[in-house]
Design an enzyme around this catalytic site. Sequence first.
Site, PDB file in Angstrom:
ATOM      1  N   HIS A 209      26.387  39.093  47.780  1.00  0.00           N
ATOM      2  CA  HIS A 209      25.460  38.072  47.295  1.00  0.00           C
ATOM      3  C   HIS A 209      24.453  38.627  46.290  1.00  0.00           C
ATOM      4  CE1 HIS A 209      26.831  36.404  51.209  1.00  0.00           C
ATOM      5  NE2 HIS A 209      26.673  35.236  50.625  1.00  0.00           N
TER       6      HIS A 209
ATOM      7  N   HIS B 183      28.690  25.927  50.536  1.00  0.00           N
ATOM      8  CA  HIS B 183      28.647  27.378  50.657  1.00  0.00           C
ATOM      9  C   HIS B 183      30.067  27.932  50.777  1.00  0.00           C
ATOM     10  CE1 HIS B 183      27.951  31.190  53.067  1.00  0.00           C
ATOM     11  NE2 HIS B 183      27.340  31.415  51.926  1.00  0.00           N
TER      12      HIS B 183
ATOM     13  N   TYR C 151      28.746  43.158  90.557  1.00  0.00           N
ATOM     14  CA  TYR C 151      29.521  44.196  89.874  1.00  0.00           C
ATOM     15  C   TYR C 151      30.725  44.640  90.711  1.00  0.00           C
ATOM     16  CZ  TYR C 151      25.660  44.236  86.633  1.00  0.00           C
ATOM     17  OH  TYR C 151      24.729  43.864  85.693  1.00  0.00           O
TER      18      TYR C 151
ATOM     19  N   CYS D 101      30.411  43.339  77.934  1.00  0.00           N
ATOM     20  CA  CYS D 101      29.624  43.050  79.132  1.00  0.00           C
ATOM     21  C   CYS D 101      30.500  42.301  80.135  1.00  0.00           C
ATOM     22  CB  CYS D 101      28.413  42.205  78.759  1.00  0.00           C
ATOM     23  SG  CYS D 101      27.397  41.710  80.165  1.00  0.00           S
TER      24      CYS D 101
ATOM     25  N   ARG E 134      22.133  44.161  75.473  1.00  0.00           N
ATOM     26  CA  ARG E 134      22.035  43.851  76.901  1.00  0.00           C
ATOM     27  C   ARG E 134      21.017  44.802  77.523  1.00  0.00           C
ATOM     28  NH1 ARG E 134      20.983  41.819  81.202  1.00  0.00           N
ATOM     29  NH2 ARG E 134      22.434  41.563  82.961  1.00  0.00           N
TER      30      ARG E 134
END
Length: 450
Positions: free
Chosen positions: A132, A107, A389, A255, A204
């Site tokens: 493609h 490929h 956090y 994140c 998320r």
Amino acid sequence: PKMNRLGSMRVLRAARSSPIFRRMFATRQARARLGFGGVAASAAFVAGALAGGFAGEAKSASPSNAPEGASKYIHVSEVKKHKTKETGIWVTYKDGVYDITEFVENHPGGSDRIMLAAGGSLDPFWSLYQQHLVPNVLEILQQYRIGTLDPSDKVEVDMTDPYASDPKRHPALVVHKEKPFNAGTPSQLIPDNFITPASLWYKRHHHPVPVVDPEKYELVIEADEGVHGVNKLTFTLEDLKKNFPKHTITSTIQCAGNRRSELNAAGSKTQGLTWYTGAVSTAEWAGVKLRDVLRHAGIDFEKPDAKHVWFMGLDPPYDASIPIKKAIDAYGDVLLAYEMNGTELPRDHGYPIRAVVPGHVAARQVKWVNRIVVSQEESHSGWQRGVQYKGFSPNVTNFKGVDPSKVASVQELPVQSVICAPSPNSTVSLDEEEVKVRGWAWSGGGRDIV
């Protein structure tokens, strides 16, 4: 192997003058790979590269009929079992089933890329990489057809499942949890585009994705107790679009848990989803500035009575906040976004309105925002005040005896950089004169990469 020799030689002769042909044969490794595959395999490789949009106009030979057995029906469940060299590598395209085991190593984009579709469909990948969709590539693919998807296969949806109405996602995403859906962008695809295609954006979620009727949607702006001079206002989606100037920014969102798996591998014991390096994506966002909306509500920018701005979403109890200084900064570029990459904001990313807070951790960039509160305090949610956090020094290895209220909540993120290719644990040839390294670097708070 499935091309006739005459057609193969034509492809090779036609390709010799092209730059991609010279690049492919520039190293001993490439010559060996093509040479041992035989003339026909070499031609298939070159034809695929040329048809994929690199260079040249060579055309491969095409059999007049599909391979024997191509008319038999194959169930999707059977295709899913064929994902490795040992089982054979099958893919589908439209209603066809293809055994591409022999072609994978040849490929032009690399075997790792085409393997993202192993056991599944090529359609969502080719909708992104449309080079493609040319006759040469489709002719090559047809040579590997082994059957047709069984028309009796049906997708059954359990409507009692709260996640039944979630959007359909791209199969290339690296799934860490199905419900709620959490998935990262494949690392090897991140450097392909500075602006990440929406379908490949990391996802998320903490709850099912809300289903929102735009005609009934309302955004409420209000003040918490102790904050004066702010008028309670309610806007429809159309109000926001008509009454405030439209602004467009390009911003990366990451994140806080990105690369957690690497910390675990290095010996740190972490909690939460084991993200690799794909919980980061970049988009062009369009919407109204939060600053403009807050000014309309009466906030005094010179001496604001509030210290924080909360974003509350349609997936309670999730909410989070940012400092008022960021919210009203003329250069802060905080948006209430309703477009992503030039189109309507997708449901997975907060339709109809999400907060975009450039340079800040993703947890503050709340999706499906329907309420904004200006307050003397930061948000009370666990996603704001919980230990996950908060910003701790690396020497803090457990939270016994730790009072999270005395530790600052994460807002801006530090600089990071990632090598995406070569991939981890891969090998490169000593015969190569140089190794191409691809990756990304990003810093929070609007700081430059130098």
